[in-house]
Scaffold this active site. Sequence first.
Site, PDB file in Angstrom:
ATOM      1  N   LEU A  77       8.751 -10.546  19.640  1.00  0.00           N
ATOM      2  CA  LEU A  77       8.135  -9.514  18.820  1.00  0.00           C
ATOM      3  C   LEU A  77       8.416  -8.125  19.356  1.00  0.00           C
ATOM      4  O   LEU A  77       8.301  -7.136  18.666  1.00  0.00           O
ATOM      5  CB  LEU A  77       6.626  -9.723  18.766  1.00  0.00           C
ATOM      6  CG  LEU A  77       6.185 -10.805  17.793  1.00  0.00           C
ATOM      7  CD1 LEU A  77       4.708 -11.052  17.939  1.00  0.00           C
ATOM      8  CD2 LEU A  77       6.526 -10.395  16.381  1.00  0.00           C
ATOM      9  N   ARG A  78       8.783  -8.082  20.637  1.00  0.00           N
ATOM     10  CA  ARG A  78       9.000  -6.798  21.257  1.00  0.00           C
ATOM     11  C   ARG A  78      10.057  -5.985  20.508  1.00  0.00           C
ATOM     12  O   ARG A  78       9.934  -4.779  20.350  1.00  0.00           O
ATOM     13  CB  ARG A  78       9.436  -6.992  22.709  1.00  0.00           C
ATOM     14  CG  ARG A  78       8.910  -5.925  23.637  1.00  0.00           C
ATOM     15  CD  ARG A  78       9.688  -5.935  24.918  1.00  0.00           C
ATOM     16  NE  ARG A  78       9.439  -7.136  25.716  1.00  0.00           N
ATOM     17  CZ  ARG A  78       8.549  -7.187  26.694  1.00  0.00           C
ATOM     18  NH1 ARG A  78       7.817  -6.139  26.951  1.00  0.00           N
ATOM     19  NH2 ARG A  78       8.394  -8.261  27.398  1.00  0.00           N
ATOM     20  N   GLY A  79      11.097  -6.677  20.071  1.00  0.00           N
ATOM     21  CA  GLY A  79      12.164  -6.012  19.340  1.00  0.00           C
ATOM     22  C   GLY A  79      11.641  -5.367  18.071  1.00  0.00           C
ATOM     23  O   GLY A  79      11.907  -4.200  17.792  1.00  0.00           O
TER      24      GLY A  79
ATOM     25  N   THR B  31       9.329  -2.402  18.845  1.00  0.00           N
ATOM     26  CA  THR B  31      10.083  -1.223  19.277  1.00  0.00           C
ATOM     27  C   THR B  31      10.800  -0.590  18.102  1.00  0.00           C
ATOM     28  O   THR B  31      10.857   0.632  17.977  1.00  0.00           O
ATOM     29  CB  THR B  31      11.118  -1.614  20.344  1.00  0.00           C
ATOM     30  OG1 THR B  31      10.485  -2.419  21.314  1.00  0.00           O
ATOM     31  CG2 THR B  31      11.703  -0.396  20.999  1.00  0.00           C
TER      32      THR B  31
END
Lengths: 586, 335
Positions: free
Chosen positions: B272-274, B277
Amino acid sequence: MTETAHTPRGWAQARLAAALLAIDPGLGGAVLTARAGPARDAWLDYFRSLLNDDTPWRRIPASVNDEALLGGIDLTATLKAGKPVRRAGLLEQIGRYGVGVLAMAERAEAGLAGRLAAALEGAAPPLIVALDESADPDEAPPAALAERLALQIDLSEVSLGELDAAGPGPEIEDVAMAQVRLPHILNGEAGRALTETAAALGIVSLRAPLMALRAARAAAALAGRDEIAQDDAALAARLVLAPRARQIPQAPEPENPESDEDRAPDDETADSQDEAPDREAESDETDEDALAPDELTEITLEAAAASIPEGLLLKLQAGAAPTRSAGAGRAGAVRKDGLRGRPAGVRRGDPVAGQRLDILATLRAAAPWGKVRRTGLKRFLPGQPIEVRREDFRIKRFKPKAETVTVFIVDASGSLALNRLAEAKGAVELMLAESYVRRDQVALIAFRGPGAETLLPPTRSLTRAKRSLAALPGGGGTPLAAAIEAAEMMAHSSARQGRSVTLVFLTDGAANIARDGTPGRETAQAEAVEAARRLRASGCSALVVDMSRRGAETAKTLAGEMAARYVRLPVADPGALADLARKAAA
Amino acid sequence: MGYTFPFSAIVGQDEMKQALMLACVEPRIGGVLVFGDRGTAKSTAVRALAGLLPEIETFESCPYNSAPGDPPPAGDAKSRGAQVRKPTPVVDLPLGVTEDRVVGALDIEKALRKGEKAFEPGLLARANRGFLYIDEVNLLEDHIVDLLLDVAATGENVVERDGLSVRHPAKFVLVGSGNPEEGELRPQLLDRFGLSVEVETPKNIDDRVEVVRRRDAFERDPDAFCAQWKDAEAELRDAVAAAQKKVTTVDAPEAALRRASEVCLALGADGLRGELTLIRAARARAALDGADAITDDHLRAVAPAALRHRLRRDPLDEAGSSVRIERGLTEAFAA
């Protein structure tokens, strides 16, 4: 390549370089390639004679620690004086435009190079003369530092006779005059010419042309000109750009048969490179008197090309980008002797060579002695701090993480090239990926034909590993003994640096080239067995991967002799092999 | 040096400049990684950042750059001195640095003189509310990198050593640069950087000449050069300041969120970080453009930087990640 008669070379050029540095210390400094000897001493003496008497001149040992470099609290003196005594670091002593002579620059660590590089870009940039005594092409001063030192001077070819025969060079008065002139020198077209030259030489960094321009300006000031002339630009190209060259420039004559394939594959510069020859071809009909910008480019390019060092030239011709400028310098002494890493207790001793004093443990050691040590009047003074003596010093210890190196020794001989070299490459790639994730270093040695060759010294760069593997051709005999020896040497040098080494041989063990390069199955086998025994005696951990189709007795024997694990390359399953290598390294 | 090269005078390198500006606007994006050859204006750009950022309100002798409302992390409020404005800190972290210097340690001087247990703040304290720049981050020792990422993620430096127990705020934007030829970053670390850009020297000879010309002019007469670029710098600074205010109000409509997920899916960027960001960066981009809501254009502009380093599942894949990103984006936006 045309060379005018008055082109200064060798010693004369080295002296000019010294003068340029003295005129514009903003050039950062020089990498001086020479063994310790009269030529180097003569250059340093000459350089010093060009500087004002009060210019600081300090030697920076390659092993210098942070405290000595940046300054800090002098513990022993502090205790003695009862108040903090600060010791000025070397950089502070050198100050703005003072000279720091970095001894054995090729052994300097990345950390030192980084600090010096930061100082060069800081408020009080020093002038660094990096003494480079590298013996083999793998050694070089750290790139982070060399990049920021404008001039590269090679004294290794300068003879004693040349030193004696040299006439008068620029003197300190000339330097002073030039410094007055320097701020008013006009660039003319030199900026463009040097930038184009740098591009044609395949130099990616834009610092290079920038520094070349500065050097050219200093040269013009020295010559008493108001504007950079062709000689100045050519000198700058020889001193700054030529040693950084990464490809052979295209000869300006269009009929030159040198083909594009000869160039080192470097996408970044390919475009700019292609433009240069066209410009030069057009400039042929320009007027001789007014020097057209393109013509100046041509001249500087020629000057630079003519002084690309011979060793570099050979490498460039062979199509390989020189490792000297590509990689970071590989300093030998990487082992940190427990100065970094995770904390691992304390021990008694003086904090020398960058070790950290554990204050708490030191105070704790001193505390019980309080009353005994306080004698006389002091005993009655309230609030007296604990008296710490030298024997109370406790040093922090750290446990550095041991690094490992996996060396792949790949048999690329004809017997394997035909069927399984591709498979071996696939397996090595998988293992490379594996090592990469674990932060191991990898190295690659290939052997075929007359001998073994180190394709890749220990590195963490996957990009480089991958590239050199892909470029590996197959065919030729099997010089097994030479390969084992090369592996052993690499294992030793890595072990000296405090790394643990695993050797992975991928071969069928069918040696047929003796150590001296002559064919002959029997001698070759005997020598291979001999080399394998020596390897066992040295205690390296090894793995022999049999790459023959059905399993070869020779490979098995080899593994036995070097006390290595023996495995057969599982057919069409490189993954299983990677698994094995992992187990061998564990 | 006294002068830093103006940010606006850097030739080309648009993606790097954009990434750094996005990180200024929205620090929560979480760090910028700049990979490329030497001499490609990496350090210059980072150092020039300070000129783009509005000054911060802090205290004269506060080593932590505390904001006026904050309680002092150590010591008393009096020792901080008067309230002043300081330029946003851009702190260099040198290679080979010791852990003590980074996190801070027991103050030797005070311990020896007064037998007093005092904390000497390290580089993390100095970087609070600013930028921490690591040149050659790929060569930094692993345990230091781990430590930095941990602090960068939590925004707080917790020191438990030498009998000290100190915690102080350390909110900074991590900027790392390096040359992939000399060693790469562990994939786990790559993923922790918010944006990643690849820089190369300008290919066009005229651009190269222009770079040399400007830098040379700067070195010869920094005064005049900076004066010449003063207006451009001020304009950029105002834009960043305005965007910093606006960014909290930029709307992320349902369609944009959906699109972001699609892009991540199409590219195979997991985690989910992608996505997070990507949205944050797009919001910052929108704020810079003065837009009220995220559109496809914003997503597209920031997607390469936000996702490039998250694709590298297979470190041996030869195809450049930029190429793959481009392909994936074309696919995702065509839908």
